[in-house]
Design a protein around this motif. Structure first.
Motif: not given
Length: 435
Positions: A3-4, A19-30, A45-49
């Motif tokens: 989480y970023f 990291l997403h392209d390496l297969g990690e589950e990624v999301a973050g906030s801003d 389709n990386i979630r941004i909260d």
């Protein structure tokens, strides 16, 4: 889940994509406000909260953007949760770099463009990953190399231990943190201790020449005291050519589709890395020619009789070089400079240099500080402080009224310069002129 906190930051967005392209589950906030860096995140389709401490969940790995202090609510929540592993951006990136043959690109100016050039060249030969300070992060499953833009601010680049490095110049910046030229140089000297193999460093830069380097190094530039030299330089409105000499011996005459002397210097540094990795001049030239530019670095859009150039220039040397490049590219057009500064300390410290650089343009417009990190304790100035040093300059609002004023300057080359989101004003000007 990785989480970023501050996922739309230029480096953060790039690292999230990798990291997403390496297969990690990624999301973050801003913030909900649109930033150009979010487009690759949306494409993946990386979630941004929106920011809230409730975003922090048990078991997360949390990467904290360097713009966020320890008193930020999500940072507090992440640090307080014993099941959460926390890293600052530069800390995590340093760990990632250790998995590859890594190449850091450091320096006061030109890091982003040089990293883009280097990545383009290397990727034509080897599967190469790259993290660029325009929000671009790319990795391949079989990547052997990783090229990383490496920022000196708060000595963050000391978290990196690259195999190779480029240092483009050592002109003091980030004067809110670095206290003197000597302090600034010392950061680079510390960084040189981390370089495992060779540093390719600009020998035409007087401050770089003062460094006591702790690694093998190659000096590059035009001067006779450099190991790697560009001579017999011919510049035109659509490209350049020059001979490259290495330790007194002719290597190759390069023909490159770049305009502006600064791009020759950047190219020469990249040529040095290519030579260290055993690439032929023909392969290096082909790779450099494949470079199509990076976001927000001298990005050109021609609309009718007008030209719009978007550039990240936020230091007087960068402003000067950018205006020179625009003059070279469009010698017969009126040049209108629109500059929005970042950080009051930078303007206060470099006001005279900013004025001299901007006076190279035909018309000068200044936008006021608007970013949350512009203001600094002990420095109480606004944009009038700079305007008073630039005869004929005008203060411009970043709204429809300001756009209408700029639209009347046509036909012109509009040069929008800022590390902040000034590109929105450029879009307003285009709409006025097309209406």
């Amino acid at each position: 889940m990785i989480y970023f906190i501050g996922i739309k930051g230029t480096g953060m967005a790039a690292l999230a994509c990798i990291l997403h392209d390496l297969g990690e589950e990624v999301a973050g906030s801003d913030l909900t406000k649109h930033f150009f860096t979010e487009e690759p995140l949306i494409a993946r389709n990386i979630r941004i909260d929106e920011f809230t401490k409730e975003n922090i969940k048990d078991g997360m790995t949390v990467i904290i953007g360097n713009a966020f202090g320890e008193d930020f609510e999500e940072v507090i929540a992440a640090r307080a949760n014993k099941s959460v592993t926390c890293y600052r951006y530069h800390e995590y990136l340093g760990i990632l770099m250790s998995r590859y043959i890594s190449i850091s690109v450091a320096g006061s100016h030109g890091k982003t463009t040089t990293t883009g050039m280097l990545s383009a060249m290397m990727d034509t030969v080897f599967p190469t990953g790259y993290l660029i300070g325009d929000g671009t992060g790319v990795i391949h499953e079989d990547s052997k190399y990783l090229c990383v833009e490496s920022c000196e601010y708060r000595r963050h680049f000391l978290a990196y231990k690259p195999d190779y490095a480029i240092i483009t110049n050592v002109e003091i910046d980030h004067v809110d943190y670095f206290k003197s030229d000597e302090d600034y140089r010392h950061a680079y000297e510390e960084f040189s201790k981390n370089i495992k193999k060779t540093c390719v460093i600009c020998g035409d830069d007087s401050e770089a020449r003062k460094l006591e380097l702790a690694c093998d190094h190659i000096w590059y530039g035009e001067g006779e005291n450099n190991d790697l030299r560009a001579i017999n330089i011919v510049e035109g409105t659509t490209g350049m050519e020059f001979d490259v000499m290495f330790k007194g011996e002719f290597q190759y005459r390069y023909h490159l589709p770049f305009v502006g002397r600064h791009l020759m210097w950047n190219s020469l540094a990249v040529i040095g890395i290519g030579m260290l990795e055993g690439l032929t001049p023909e392969v290096i030239e082909e790779g450099l020619c494949s470079f199509k530019g990076v976001k927000r670095r001298f990005v050109i859009e021609e609309v009718g009789n007008n030209v719009f150039i978007d550039d990240y220039a936020h230091h007087p040397t960068e402003v000067s070089i950018t205006i020179d490049a625009a003059r070279k590219r469009y010698p017969d057009k009126k040049l209108v400079a629109i500059f929005k500064p970042h950080r009051v300390s930078r303007v206060f410290h470099f006001a005279d240099q900013f004025a001299n650089a901007l006076l190279k343009a035909d018309e000068i417009y200044l936008c006021d500080f608007t970013s949350i990190d512009d203001k600094e304790e002990g420095i109480n100035i606004d944009i009038h402080y700079l305007q008073e040093k630039i005869p004929g300059s005008k203060i411009l609002s970043e709204d429809d009224q300001g756009a209408a004023i700029l639209a009347k300057e046509e036909p012109a080359v509009y040069l929008f310069m800022s590390s902040k989101d000034i590109y929105g004003l450029a879009n307003k000007v285009k709409r006025y002129q097309n209406s």
